[in-house]
Design a protein around this motif. Sequence first.
Motif, PDB file in Angstrom:
ATOM      1  N   ILE A  60      -5.707   1.679  -6.814  1.00  0.00           N
ATOM      2  CA  ILE A  60      -5.684   0.228  -7.007  1.00  0.00           C
ATOM      3  C   ILE A  60      -6.044  -0.113  -8.453  1.00  0.00           C
ATOM      4  O   ILE A  60      -5.442  -0.999  -9.059  1.00  0.00           O
TER       5      ILE A  60
ATOM      6  N   ARG B  43       0.835  -1.203   0.000  1.00  0.00           N
ATOM      7  CA  ARG B  43       0.000   0.000   0.000  1.00  0.00           C
ATOM      8  C   ARG B  43       0.872   1.256   0.000  1.00  0.00           C
ATOM      9  O   ARG B  43       0.608   2.210  -0.740  1.00  0.00           O
TER      10      ARG B  43
ATOM     11  N   GLU C  33      -3.508  -5.983   0.057  1.00  0.00           N
ATOM     12  CA  GLU C  33      -3.332  -4.824   0.931  1.00  0.00           C
ATOM     13  C   GLU C  33      -4.095  -4.981   2.242  1.00  0.00           C
ATOM     14  O   GLU C  33      -3.675  -4.449   3.277  1.00  0.00           O
TER      15      GLU C  33
ATOM     16  N   GLY D  94      -6.503  -5.712  -3.759  1.00  0.00           N
ATOM     17  CA  GLY D  94      -7.215  -5.328  -2.550  1.00  0.00           C
ATOM     18  C   GLY D  94      -7.030  -6.347  -1.443  1.00  0.00           C
ATOM     19  O   GLY D  94      -6.831  -5.994  -0.274  1.00  0.00           O
TER      20      GLY D  94
ATOM     21  N   ARG E  28       2.426   1.776  -3.416  1.00  0.00           N
ATOM     22  CA  ARG E  28       1.433   2.231  -4.399  1.00  0.00           C
ATOM     23  C   ARG E  28       1.113   3.702  -4.204  1.00  0.00           C
ATOM     24  O   ARG E  28       1.024   4.477  -5.175  1.00  0.00           O
TER      25      ARG E  28
END
Length: 769
Positions: free
Chosen positions: A20, A10, A38, A35, A13
């Motif tokens: 996402i 996360r 994370e 998802g 990113r």
Amino acid sequence: MVNSFGPLLRSLRQAAHLTIEELSHASGVSVRAIGDMERGISRGPQRRTVQALAEALRLDEEQRAELAEAARAGRPRSSGPGEERVGRPRLYELPRGLGDFVGREAELELLCAQGRAAPADGPTPVVVVHGQVGLGKTACVVRAAELLREVFPDGQFYVDLRGVDAEPMPAAEALHRLLRALGLDPRAIAEEEQERASQLRAVMAERRCLLVLDNAADEAQIRPLLPGPGAGMVVVTSRRTLGGLEGVTRIALAPFSPRESAELLQAIVREAADRAAAETAQVAGLCGHLPLALRIAGTRLASRPGWTMRHLAERLSDADRRLANLAVGDVGVEAAFALSYAVLSSRAKATFRRLALVPAVDFAAPIAAVLTRSEVLAAEDQLDDLVELGLLQHEGADRYRFHDLIRLYASHRLREEEPAEARAAAERRMADWLVETATVAGRWFEPDYGAPPPGYKGLVPLATQEEARAWLEAERDTWLSALRMAAAADRHEQVAGLGEAMRWFAAYTPHWLGDWLEVFGLTRAAAARLSDRRRELWHMNRHVWAFLAAYSRRGEAALSEGAERAMEVYRLAESLGADREQADAVCNAAEAWRTLPDIDQALWAYTRGRELAEAAGYHHTYYWASGGVAIALSRLGRQEEAIEEYRSLLRNIDEQPVASAAAQHSRMFALGGLAGALLAAQRWQEAIEVAEPALAETLEQGSIWTMNMRLALGRAYAGLGATGQAREYLTRSIELAEKHKTWTPRSLEQVKAELAALGRPEAADGTGG
């Protein structure tokens, strides 16, 4: 200290300023998978997934190493000998997918939807893909796994459970294999099956992976292999429905559609579709649209450069050799069927074999009971076992059918495993039962019989006329075939008796046309071999009736031939002094002349038939002839005489009653004719007064005369200028006529023209509402 994978991903990113969705697009890893990572649902993704994410995030070498180490740390492992040690999973790879896979769009969509919707902390979704042998269950599931590869980053694991082997894989062995594949040290795997199942549930709770349990034998084999809550998914394939498993989604595979069959054959063979479309369709049909058979057929053709699709179709056209021709290398349709057949009980095998004798596409349990000399309930159990194993298919609520190739296999097994005498005895037993039951059912409609005798104990319910009709219609193909068998075996009394039981049922089903011509042709021939000439005359008259019903729309030549046949019977009956048979024969001739039309000749014949029937006290034909006289008078424009004839006929029906079914038929005929004669005389209101209560009667009885009464009312209201009501009645009469196909095309077009002449609804004058 190594960061856990989810928070690290996360932060990387967010540092790259990517959502996402944007990371998913750049990396090719699904939004759902990212998802889950994370959120910590997926803690140790596979190396290729980590590499794809690193490339998309444009990480430097240090960041890449940190992300890879976090992924490795997220995969459960043990610290020493004797302890549970889950390191890098040893993947049991799925079978090789098919490069020419076609079809199954709906099934794949459902499988993928189940996989993508798998919850993180709820029950693991379980999907059972089931169906008969050869439908491509494994190929379908493997294709779905390919589409779901990124959804399950922690791996896809496959076990062939050998469900149709003589000894399927024990659940304990399957658990051991799965636990090893998931990375558990063999020394840490428990000995007991229940403990292994607990270990599997514990490991699967931490993994987002897919389990494919192929070729399951039964529910007992599968239950220990099912995980508890978790983010994974289980897909089971089986020839059985596995109905004892609760909380699962079932997907039943069916044979391919003709389009899918053609696509698969052309994909394998690569023969131009426009040059071989007809032959491809023929091959697909001969393969029963079964994917396994289609693939074998296509492979045989592709491996023989000198063959064309036509060559293949010709080889498969030989039913006795078709299964032998559907084999290539170590793969064959017959061998696949044999695996299912081998696991049947001896009684189920006998049922399966003997069902090949059924002379129809579908059948019900009583015929299986007759073939195997068992009770109907026991036969139902055997049939359900065959359905469960994919050797039979349900057809509606209580009927069954074979796939074409499985029927061939059953026939082969019957010839191989039962002597000719046993086969002949079973077939004779089935034919006798069918003819006997059809005779009893048909007599429900006969004035001199009605309900079965008090001591009748049949295998099918025939307690009412409705039950008799339902059985005769459902088993139409089987009892007709049984009649042919009896005729071929010179069982003349049996054949003639069936014909004599069918007179009134045939009158209520004239749309069977060619069937009745064949039935009464067979019964006429049988009666000719018996010693009763009057009885033979009866069957000759029924055969002429069937000839006219089948060929009356073929023009003057057929009608003239029918009239001549009828008069031959008339003259023969006259020479024998058989008044009843004379009456029936001359009325048959009258029907032909009326249709030609030769109305004067028809009027003479109906009048003569009425005289003969009255002298013989033959009420049914008296009513038939009286109605014919009225029709002829109306056709000649003598409406007042016709109206009186119809009214007289209605009085006679009340005064000289016949069997209820015949009386009902005669009464509706007379009321319809009376309404028609009143219409021809332009006595509109009187026609309505006759047709409205008659329509109420037909609706209560569910009679086919409903459309005629609606037609009469439509014409009467049109005559009165009430176009709204006229349009309503005419429209409904046309709908019913098209549904039941009882009017000639010419009559139908005439009524449609009458409706069109009324104009559009908005143009109506509003009279009649």
